[in-house]
Design a protein around this motif. Structure first.
Motif, PDB file in Angstrom:
ATOM      1  N   ASP A  63       0.543  -0.796   0.081  1.00  0.00           N
ATOM      2  CA  ASP A  63      -0.471  -0.186  -0.009  1.00  0.00           C
ATOM      3  C   ASP A  63       1.220   1.353   0.261  1.00  0.00           C
ATOM      4  N   TYR A  64       0.286   2.427  -0.331  1.00  0.00           N
ATOM      5  CA  TYR A  64       1.251   3.594  -0.433  1.00  0.00           C
ATOM      6  C   TYR A  64       0.144   4.633  -0.182  1.00  0.00           C
ATOM      7  N   ILE A  65       0.242   5.236   0.826  1.00  0.00           N
ATOM      8  CA  ILE A  65      -0.820   6.932   1.812  1.00  0.00           C
ATOM      9  C   ILE A  65       0.165   7.707   2.080  1.00  0.00           C
ATOM     10  N   VAL A  66      -0.097   8.843   1.747  1.00  0.00           N
ATOM     11  CA  VAL A  66       0.391   9.818   0.877  1.00  0.00           C
ATOM     12  C   VAL A  66       0.025  11.167   2.608  1.00  0.00           C
ATOM     13  N   LYS A  67       0.999  11.868   3.020  1.00  0.00           N
ATOM     14  CA  LYS A  67       0.895  12.334   4.456  1.00  0.00           C
ATOM     15  C   LYS A  67       0.457  14.053   3.910  1.00  0.00           C
ATOM     16  N   PRO A  68      -0.454  14.431   4.669  1.00  0.00           N
ATOM     17  CA  PRO A  68      -0.773  13.755   6.137  1.00  0.00           C
ATOM     18  C   PRO A  68      -1.810  12.658   5.470  1.00  0.00           C
ATOM     19  N   PHE A  69      -2.001  11.358   6.989  1.00  0.00           N
ATOM     20  CA  PHE A  69      -3.534  10.505   6.625  1.00  0.00           C
ATOM     21  C   PHE A  69      -4.204  11.137   7.783  1.00  0.00           C
ATOM     22  N   GLU A  70      -5.396  10.029   7.974  1.00  0.00           N
ATOM     23  CA  GLU A  70      -5.981   9.618   9.501  1.00  0.00           C
ATOM     24  C   GLU A  70      -6.107   8.910   9.693  1.00  0.00           C
ATOM     25  N   MET A  71      -5.137   9.225  11.268  1.00  0.00           N
ATOM     26  CA  MET A  71      -5.129   7.532  11.948  1.00  0.00           C
ATOM     27  C   MET A  71      -5.737   6.101  11.715  1.00  0.00           C
ATOM     28  N   LEU A  72      -6.878   5.984  11.600  1.00  0.00           N
ATOM     29  CA  LEU A  72      -8.108   6.011  11.699  1.00  0.00           C
ATOM     30  C   LEU A  72      -7.457   4.672  10.527  1.00  0.00           C
ATOM     31  N   GLU A  73      -7.588   5.768   9.371  1.00  0.00           N
ATOM     32  CA  GLU A  73      -7.163   4.934   7.862  1.00  0.00           C
ATOM     33  C   GLU A  73      -6.295   3.832   8.279  1.00  0.00           C
ATOM     34  N   LEU A  74      -5.404   4.599   8.440  1.00  0.00           N
ATOM     35  CA  LEU A  74      -4.026   3.623   8.497  1.00  0.00           C
ATOM     36  C   LEU A  74      -4.130   2.341   9.781  1.00  0.00           C
ATOM     37  N   LEU A  75      -4.855   2.501  10.452  1.00  0.00           N
ATOM     38  CA  LEU A  75      -5.228   1.338  10.663  1.00  0.00           C
ATOM     39  C   LEU A  75      -6.142   0.190  10.139  1.00  0.00           C
ATOM     40  N   VAL A  76      -6.692   0.577   9.334  1.00  0.00           N
ATOM     41  CA  VAL A  76      -7.614  -0.800   8.724  1.00  0.00           C
ATOM     42  C   VAL A  76      -6.780  -0.922   7.584  1.00  0.00           C
ATOM     43  N   ARG A  77      -5.804   0.379   7.081  1.00  0.00           N
ATOM     44  CA  ARG A  77      -4.802  -0.809   5.763  1.00  0.00           C
ATOM     45  C   ARG A  77      -4.064  -1.715   6.323  1.00  0.00           C
ATOM     46  N   ILE A  78      -3.471  -1.339   8.071  1.00  0.00           N
ATOM     47  CA  ILE A  78      -2.467  -2.506   8.172  1.00  0.00           C
ATOM     48  C   ILE A  78      -2.875  -3.464   8.670  1.00  0.00           C
ATOM     49  N   ASP A  79      -4.137  -3.224   9.243  1.00  0.00           N
ATOM     50  CA  ASP A  79      -5.550  -4.061   9.133  1.00  0.00           C
ATOM     51  C   ASP A  79      -5.245  -5.766   7.928  1.00  0.00           C
ATOM     52  N   ASN A  80      -5.353  -4.930   6.580  1.00  0.00           N
ATOM     53  CA  ASN A  80      -5.884  -5.769   5.013  1.00  0.00           C
ATOM     54  C   ASN A  80      -4.612  -6.466   4.963  1.00  0.00           C
ATOM     55  N   VAL A  81      -3.642  -5.508   5.383  1.00  0.00           N
ATOM     56  CA  VAL A  81      -2.718  -6.539   4.805  1.00  0.00           C
ATOM     57  C   VAL A  81      -1.934  -7.100   5.851  1.00  0.00           C
ATOM     58  N   LEU A  82      -2.459  -7.173   7.104  1.00  0.00           N
ATOM     59  CA  LEU A  82      -2.230  -9.034   7.570  1.00  0.00           C
ATOM     60  C   LEU A  82      -2.941  -9.113   7.622  1.00  0.00           C
ATOM     61  N   LYS A  83      -4.590  -9.367   7.450  1.00  0.00           N
ATOM     62  CA  LYS A  83      -4.990 -10.559   6.770  1.00  0.00           C
ATOM     63  C   LYS A  83      -4.727 -11.232   5.840  1.00  0.00           C
ATOM     64  N   ARG A  84      -4.276 -10.051   4.857  1.00  0.00           N
ATOM     65  CA  ARG A  84      -3.342 -10.946   3.787  1.00  0.00           C
ATOM     66  C   ARG A  84      -2.344 -11.793   3.721  1.00  0.00           C
ATOM     67  N   PHE A  85      -1.258 -11.411   5.177  1.00  0.00           N
ATOM     68  CA  PHE A  85      -0.285 -12.151   4.945  1.00  0.00           C
ATOM     69  C   PHE A  85      -0.039 -13.125   5.917  1.00  0.00           C
ATOM     70  N   HIS A  86      -1.179 -13.147   6.671  1.00  0.00           N
ATOM     71  CA  HIS A  86      -0.856 -13.629   7.975  1.00  0.00           C
ATOM     72  C   HIS A  86      -2.466 -14.162   8.382  1.00  0.00           C
ATOM     73  N   CYS A  87      -2.688 -15.853   7.571  1.00  0.00           N
ATOM     74  CA  CYS A  87      -4.028 -15.904   7.984  1.00  0.00           C
ATOM     75  C   CYS A  87      -4.407 -17.074   8.942  1.00  0.00           C
ATOM     76  N   GLU A  88      -3.295 -17.104   9.753  1.00  0.00           N
ATOM     77  CA  GLU A  88      -3.475 -18.010  11.026  1.00  0.00           C
ATOM     78  C   GLU A  88      -4.875 -17.593  11.655  1.00  0.00           C
ATOM     79  N   GLU A  89      -5.358 -18.756  12.790  1.00  0.00           N
ATOM     80  CA  GLU A  89      -6.898 -18.824  13.116  1.00  0.00           C
ATOM     81  C   GLU A  89      -6.156 -17.600  14.291  1.00  0.00           C
TER      82      GLU A  89
END
Length: 219
Positions: free
Chosen positions: A97-123
């Motif tokens: 992903d590519y996020i340009v400053k300034p950014f909303e912190m909640l948006e960053l947390l949502v994008r982090i969650d999405n990437v982690l779901k794709r890469f770390h699918c353990e239960e």
């Protein structure tokens, strides 16, 4: 607890990101110099994600991306470089992903969650809130050992509050997470789901109303 690298040379921004990651339940690991981080990565890895600035002292973010990829660490760029060529270069090079400053912190947390779901699918481990147990994978909720029937959107709303616990969330932010940014329905829809969750789980003291703003899950 997932370990997230924060490679950002501006101290105030790095500190703010780390603070919000801690509140969201992650373990942030800050670095302020590209070369220093490069040397560290040769000795230690095991990180789940990297938030990476491009313009860094020592070694820039484009160079560090290749090293992070060799360690199978997904990258989200956080940068002031908002020009199209930089975005294309970053994404084509393998950033998630590519996020340009300034950014909303909640948006960053949502994008982090999405990437982690794709890469770390353990239960996901079961989530415990008072006498309530939430199983994200099975999508079940138990209170004092008794299963509580939840509508799909009620479950997703409950899970959203957990993921962004101890943070004030507006109704619009909750709607955007649950339905997407193009949702055109009534924001009071959130109130209905919150009311049902509170009643079913006795969560009136867990999901708190913030007057004229929205809600916050207090853990």
């Amino acid at each position: 607890m997932k370990k997230i690298l924060v490679i950002e040379d501006e101290i105030a921004i790095n500190d703010l990101i780390c603070l919000n990651l801690e509140i969201a339940g992650y373990q942030p690991v800050p670095f302020f110099d590209g070369l220093e981080f490069s040397r560290h990565l040769q000795q230690e890895d095991g990180y789940h994600l990297a938030l990476l600035d491009i313009m860094l002292p020592g070694k820039d973010g484009f160079a560090l991306l290749e090293e992070l990829k060799r360690h199978n660490i997904p990258v989200i760029y956080l940068t002031a470089k908002g020009d199209l060529p930089s975005k294309i270069k970053g994404l084509r090079s393998g950033a998630e992903d590519y996020i340009v400053k300034p950014f909303e912190m909640l948006e960053l947390l949502v994008r982090i969650d999405n990437v982690l779901k794709r890469f770390h699918c353990e239960e996901t481990e079961e989530i415990q809130i008072k006498d309530v147990t939430i199983n994200e994978k099975k999508r079940t909720v138990h209170k004092a050992g008794v299963e509580i029937p939840m509508q799909p959107m009620e479950f997703d709303c409950l899970l959203t509050f957990w993921k962004y616990r101890n943070r004030v969330m507006t109704r619009e932010q909750i709607l955007n997470i649950l339905w997407g940014v193009d949702f055109e329905g009534e924001s009071r829809t959130v109130d209905v789901h919150v009311g049902n969750i509170r009643k079913k789980l006795d969560f009136s003291d867990v999901i708190i109303t913030v007057p004229r703003v929205g809600y916050r899950m207090e853990i």
